[in-house]
Enzyme design. Structure first.
Site, short mmCIF file in Angstrom:
data_model
loop_
_atom_site.label_atom_id
_atom_site.label_comp_id
_atom_site.label_asym_id
_atom_site.label_seq_id
_atom_site.Cartn_x
_atom_site.Cartn_y
_atom_site.Cartn_z
N GLN A 1 -10.36 10.30 61.29
CA GLN A 1 -10.77 10.69 62.63
C GLN A 1 -12.27 10.44 62.80
O GLN A 1 -13.09 11.27 62.41
CB GLN A 1 -10.45 12.17 62.90
CG GLN A 1 -10.73 12.56 64.35
CD GLN A 1 -10.27 13.96 64.69
OE1 GLN A 1 -11.02 14.75 65.24
NE2 GLN A 1 -9.02 14.28 64.37
N GLN B 1 -17.10 26.57 75.82
CA GLN B 1 -17.56 26.07 77.12
C GLN B 1 -16.79 26.69 78.28
O GLN B 1 -17.37 26.98 79.32
CB GLN B 1 -17.43 24.55 77.17
CG GLN B 1 -17.97 23.95 78.48
CD GLN B 1 -17.74 22.45 78.56
OE1 GLN B 1 -17.09 21.87 77.70
NE2 GLN B 1 -18.28 21.83 79.59
N TYR C 1 -14.20 25.09 64.95
CA TYR C 1 -14.51 25.00 66.37
C TYR C 1 -14.62 26.39 67.00
O TYR C 1 -13.71 27.22 66.87
CB TYR C 1 -13.44 24.21 67.12
CG TYR C 1 -13.35 22.74 66.76
CD1 TYR C 1 -14.34 22.10 66.03
CD2 TYR C 1 -12.27 21.97 67.17
CE1 TYR C 1 -14.25 20.75 65.70
CE2 TYR C 1 -12.17 20.62 66.86
CZ TYR C 1 -13.16 20.02 66.12
OH TYR C 1 -13.07 18.68 65.81
N GLY D 1 -11.04 15.63 75.72
CA GLY D 1 -11.23 17.05 75.95
C GLY D 1 -11.37 17.27 77.45
O GLY D 1 -11.49 16.31 78.22
N ASP E 1 -5.31 18.36 68.82
CA ASP E 1 -6.23 18.35 67.69
C ASP E 1 -7.25 19.47 67.81
O ASP E 1 -7.82 19.70 68.88
CB ASP E 1 -6.97 17.01 67.63
CG ASP E 1 -7.95 16.96 66.47
OD1 ASP E 1 -7.51 16.72 65.33
OD2 ASP E 1 -9.16 17.19 66.69
N SER F 1 -14.49 11.41 71.00
CA SER F 1 -15.56 11.02 71.92
C SER F 1 -15.43 9.61 72.46
O SER F 1 -16.40 8.86 72.50
CB SER F 1 -16.93 11.20 71.26
OG SER F 1 -17.95 11.30 72.25
N LEU G 1 -15.34 8.86 75.40
CA LEU G 1 -16.16 8.83 76.61
C LEU G 1 -17.64 9.00 76.31
O LEU G 1 -18.44 9.17 77.23
CB LEU G 1 -15.71 9.94 77.58
CG LEU G 1 -14.26 9.87 78.06
CD1 LEU G 1 -13.95 11.03 78.99
CD2 LEU G 1 -13.97 8.55 78.75
#
Length: 332
Positions: free
Chosen positions: A176, A27, A54, A284, A49, A205, A207
């Protein structure tokens, strides 16, 4: 920054951890990623982490470079193994071959001799569990990982793995899972099993992919440059939360956040940290100011009245079904 024990272990982790699932290597450009890591370090985050899969292994490389000037013993670095990173038939899963080859690749990309926590990114239905746990035990005995964890395992799978780890004299200390005000599938079964067996949750996550920040509004297009507009940064993951019913409900949380003196993001992160089985909440970021805002949730205590008010607002849209914790039936 406050610190918590990772499960029933002696390892302390920052209760807010920094993760780079869909940011580093995809991103955001590397310079922005480095700025976010520097902000995390400046704010007292010591726990980082990542995972081999990824951004096609690039995320580990970026994180390794970002942490290169830090004192290694003052950090807790976590990574994971399971998803496909190689082209051959053994390029994924939790076989002995894939685990032992993958840890070496992760250490090379991260630029470190060991990780503090090595996690099974999903459960492997096609490899005997004792083979997986024996391979993890060898990773620990070789000094390449200090502790072992899992990610998105069911309570039944955790209960099967824990006695194997105990017999092998390795510390299975964490799970996790996804967890947020809106996604509570771990509460009924996974959390009780983890509390019994000494595992802590490192939740991702918190959020809800950014929906709980309040930046997405019912009846409006997602903001330009947001996760919802970028296929590389998880637009598919956030789609489930973008219905008008969800966004309208989430907007009703803002007066509660205002009354508590918190931003919407701080309220959401603080909420998951109220669960005593949560050892850390992973955040993140694509911009340093997001890190600086989110870490202010550390140490926040939400009173019972506020927690009840949150529940009353979101109850109609909360997902609680424990069966939604699952791993792929076929090896990826």
């Amino acid at each position: 920054m406050e610190f918590r024990h990772l499960g029933r272990s002696g390892l302390l982790v920052s209760e807010i951890a920094y993760g780079n699932w869909i940011t580093h290597g995809s991103q955001v450009e590397e310079e922005a990623a480095l700025a976010c890591v520097r902000a995390a370090l400046d704010c007292g985050i010591t726990t980082f982490d990542t995972a081999d899969v990824y951004a096609g292994t690039r995320a580990e490389e970026v994180l390794g470079r970002a942490l290169r000037s830090s004192v290694r013993t003052e950090l807790e670095i976590f990574t994971k193994v399971f998803w496909r990173t190689g082209k051959g038939p053994n390029g994924s899963g939790l076989s002995r071959k894939h685990i032992l080859e993958s840890i070496d690749g992760s250490l090379r990309r991260l630029g470190t001799d060991y990780v503090d926590l090595y996690q099974a990114h999903r459960f492997d239905h096609h490899t005997p569990l004792d083979e997986t746990m024996e391979a993890f035990a060898d990773v620990v005995r070789q000094g390449k990982a200090l502790y072992i964890g899992v990610s998105e395992w069911t309570a039944e799978q955790i209960r099967a793995a824990a006695p194997l780890a105990r017999d092998l004299r390795i510390r299975l200390v964490s799970n996790q899972p996804q967890y947020s005000i809106l996604w509570r599938v771990i509460e009924a079964e996974v959390v009780p099993a983890s509390q019994e067996l000494g595992l802590g949750q490192i939740v991702w996550s918190p959020l809800a992919q950014g929906v709980l920040t309040g930046k997405y509004r019912a009846g409006e297009q997602p903001p330009a440059g947001s996760r919802a507009t970028d296929d590389k940064s998880g637009a598919g993951f956030i789609a489930r939360w973008l219905g008008d019913d969800v966004l309208t409900t989430v907007a009703r949380l803002k007066p509660l956040a205002d009354e508590a003196g918190l931003t919407m993001a701080q309220l959401a992160v603080a909420w998951v940290l109220q669960n005593p089985n949560v050892s850390a909440a992973i955040i993140g970021a694509s911009r340093p100011e997001q890190v600086r805002d989110n870490v202010k949730a550390s140490g926040v205590r939400l009173d019972d009245g506020l927690l009840k008010a949150i529940d009353e607002i979101v109850d109609p849209i909360v997902t609680r079904d424990p069966s939604l914790t699952s791993s792929p039936a076929k090896r990826p």
